[in-house]
Enzyme design. Structure first.
Site, PDB file in Angstrom:
ATOM      1  N   GLY A   1       0.842  -1.189   0.000  1.00 59.86           N
ATOM      2  CA  GLY A   1       0.000   0.000   0.000  1.00 59.86           C
ATOM      3  C   GLY A   1       0.875   1.236   0.000  1.00 59.86           C
TER       4      GLY A   1
ATOM      5  N   ARG B   1       4.378  13.744  -8.428  1.00 58.55           N
ATOM      6  CA  ARG B   1       4.429  13.327  -9.826  1.00 58.55           C
ATOM      7  C   ARG B   1       3.030  13.446 -10.440  1.00 58.55           C
ATOM      8  NH1 ARG B   1       4.527   7.831  -7.506  1.00 58.55           N
ATOM      9  NH2 ARG B   1       6.793   7.825  -7.498  1.00 58.55           N
TER      10      ARG B   1
ATOM     11  N   ARG C   1       4.621   5.696   1.767  1.00 60.38           N
ATOM     12  CA  ARG C   1       5.260   7.010   1.903  1.00 60.38           C
ATOM     13  C   ARG C   1       4.758   7.983   0.833  1.00 60.38           C
ATOM     14  NH1 ARG C   1      11.498   6.764  -0.281  1.00 60.38           N
ATOM     15  NH2 ARG C   1      11.244   5.203  -1.921  1.00 60.38           N
TER      16      ARG C   1
ATOM     17  N   ASP D   1       3.377  -3.905  -8.147  1.00 62.91           N
ATOM     18  CA  ASP D   1       2.905  -2.626  -7.617  1.00 62.91           C
ATOM     19  C   ASP D   1       3.590  -1.448  -8.302  1.00 62.91           C
ATOM     20  OD1 ASP D   1       5.177  -3.705  -6.148  1.00 62.91           O
ATOM     21  OD2 ASP D   1       5.052  -1.921  -4.895  1.00 62.91           O
TER      22      ASP D   1
END
Length: 480
Positions: A89, A186, A92, A260
């Site tokens: 998950g 981003r 950070r 991921d």
């Protein structure tokens, strides 16, 4: 200064509900020093008019932008080096905002595409697993450089949007510590990962998979009919094949191709131990901890396909296996087709048909292989961009002595079969320079050394300026 009227908030992920993410708060950082802001990217979502103080408020303090629900840490699982991890998950980072693209979409697309603003290093979340939720400034600098270079080379990528130094001293086991900290933002079209589907499958939540597939289909692959799960997988397969081919053509090694770290729009993101090839070396790895070369340069297509099979496995809970398998089997042909197209684009020539295009691909790789330690990856594409039109330039340049022998003759023959694509681009001053812009590890380390030791950002800014000049040259005078 007010936000542009072109800004159109559209927080679709939050509407999926608590099964998919957790509301969180950003860390309270002791300082916020703006080190990089991408105004061109900001203009694509109507945020370029923010002054620096407002920018820091939204992307350093994370005051929610208008119409946004606040940060959400996304839930997902994933295979990490092919070992399943159910304890993942956003540990950070978080999804900070979603907004519609301002313009630039083809006329047939009725709705402007959705863009995410996602963070890295913004503090702890329920998924931090004991970590500090922070990002080193060096890591942020490296991600800005990688994303900027990849975008310039035509690789589907997230864009580095903002980098703010945050004033904390971080301890890290793999670099000199304490080290400086930062928070990165981003911009990309989705942060929904293959692992987002895997988490739903892990809990046998077919309702979540159905919700997620329709969400992804409607927002990111609207050409797929509603309810067509194999069609959605096929669209993701095709996008992933294009991404992988363009990594290869760019000589790029992502380094950590876990499930991921691949998303449903086929955009590259999360740049950790990346590298650009100095030379053609199929076994080149980016991560020091990739001891068996699982994600080596030439194994990236294999890695992406393996990850796609894990996505298909999750989708088997809501679709039949046979059409999902058929969708997966489209990866190989799509990858080869996209690889030919990517090499043609890098060499600045037009397609001449499958056989001739494949011949050019094969001879280019053969020349790079024979060139060994003398012929670097990037300079070959610089020297011969535009094909025959660059003969005099290449054969009088710093690598002229390398352009001889059987491998070169075969390459030149294959290249000269193809007409230049938009040869007016060769008038750009970039192509009169003897050396192309590169982003090799020693250059990145030199940039960081100047920042770390002297707080000197001039090498960083200079490199970004050169990369941007290259992007404009490749785009051409009418593309911007």
């Amino acid at each position: 200064m007010p936000i542009s009227p072109a800004y159109r908030p559209d927080p679709r992920f939050a509407a999926l509900g608590p099964d998919f993410g957790d509301p969180v708060q950003a860390a309270a950082f002791p300082q916020a020093t703006l080190r990089f802001r991408n105004d061109r990217a900001a203009a694509s979502v109507g945020l370029e008019a923010l002054d620096d103080a407002e920018w820091i408020a939204h992307f350093g303090r994370f005051v929610p932008l208008p119409g946004q629900p606040g940060p959400i840490a996304m839930r997902y699982h994933g295979h990490q080096f092919r070992q399943y991890n159910a304890d993942l998950g956003d540990g950070r980072g978080f999804l900070a905002a979603q907004a519609r693209e301002v313009s630039g979409r083809p006329a047939h697309e009725k709705e402007l595409r959705l863009l995410d603003l996602g963070t890295k290093g913004s503090g702890t979340t329920p998924w931090s697993r004991g970590g500090d939720g922070r990002l080193t400034l060096k890591g942020g600098v490296r991600e800005v450089l990688a994303a900027t270079m990849l975008e310039a080379q035509g690789v589907p990528t997230s864009r580095a949007f903002s980098l703010i130094e945050t004033g904390e001293a971080l301890e890290r086991g793999d670099e000199p510590s304490p080290t400086r900290s930062a928070v990165l933002v981003r911009l990309s079209h989705s942060h929904i990962r293959f692992g987002t589907f895997q988490r739903a499958a892990y809990f046998r939540r077919t309702d979540m998979i159905e919700t997620l597939t329709e969400h992804v289909r409607a927002l990111y692959h609207p050409h797929v009919a509603g309810g067509d799960v194999p069609g959605l997988l096929s669209a993701i397969v095709q996008a992933s094949a294009r991404l992988t081919a363009r990594w290869i053509a760019a000589g790029f090694v992502h380094g950590v191709l876990n499930t991921d770290n691949l998303n449903v729009t086929g955009e590259s993101f999360d740049y950790g131990p990346w590298r650009f090839l100095p030379l053609y070396e199929p076994g080149f790895t980016a991560a020091y901890f990739d001891q068996f070369g699982l994600y080596a340069f030439s194994r990236q297509p294999e890695a992406v396909f393996w990850n796609l099979t894990q996505l298909a496995g999750a989708l088997k809970l809501v679709a039949d296996a046979e059409p999902l398998t058929a969708a997966l089997n489209g990866f190989g042909p799509a990858y080869i087709r996209e690889l030919r197209a990517a090499f043609l684009e890098r060499l600045g020539v037009q397609s001449l048909g499958e056989a001739a295009d494949q011949r050019l691909l094969d001879t280019t790789l053969a020349l790079l292989r024979q060139g060994g330690a003398d012929l670097r990856w990037e300079p070959l594409f610089h020297d011969w961009f535009g094909g025959f039109a660059s003969s005099a330039r290449a054969l009088s340049g710093p690598r002229a002595r390398l352009y001889q022998g059987e491998a070169f003759d075969a390459f030149r023959f294959a290249l000269f079969e193809h007409e230049p694509d938009r040869p007016e681009r060769l008038a750009d001053p970039v192509f009169s320079e003897p050396e192309p812009v590169e982003l090799l590890i020693d250059q990145v380390e030199a940039i960081w050394k100047a920042i770390d030791e002297d707080d000197d950002w001039s090498l960083f800014q200079s490199k970004l300026s050169r990369i941007e000049a290259g992007r404009i040259a490749l785009a051409g005078p009418f593309d911007g």
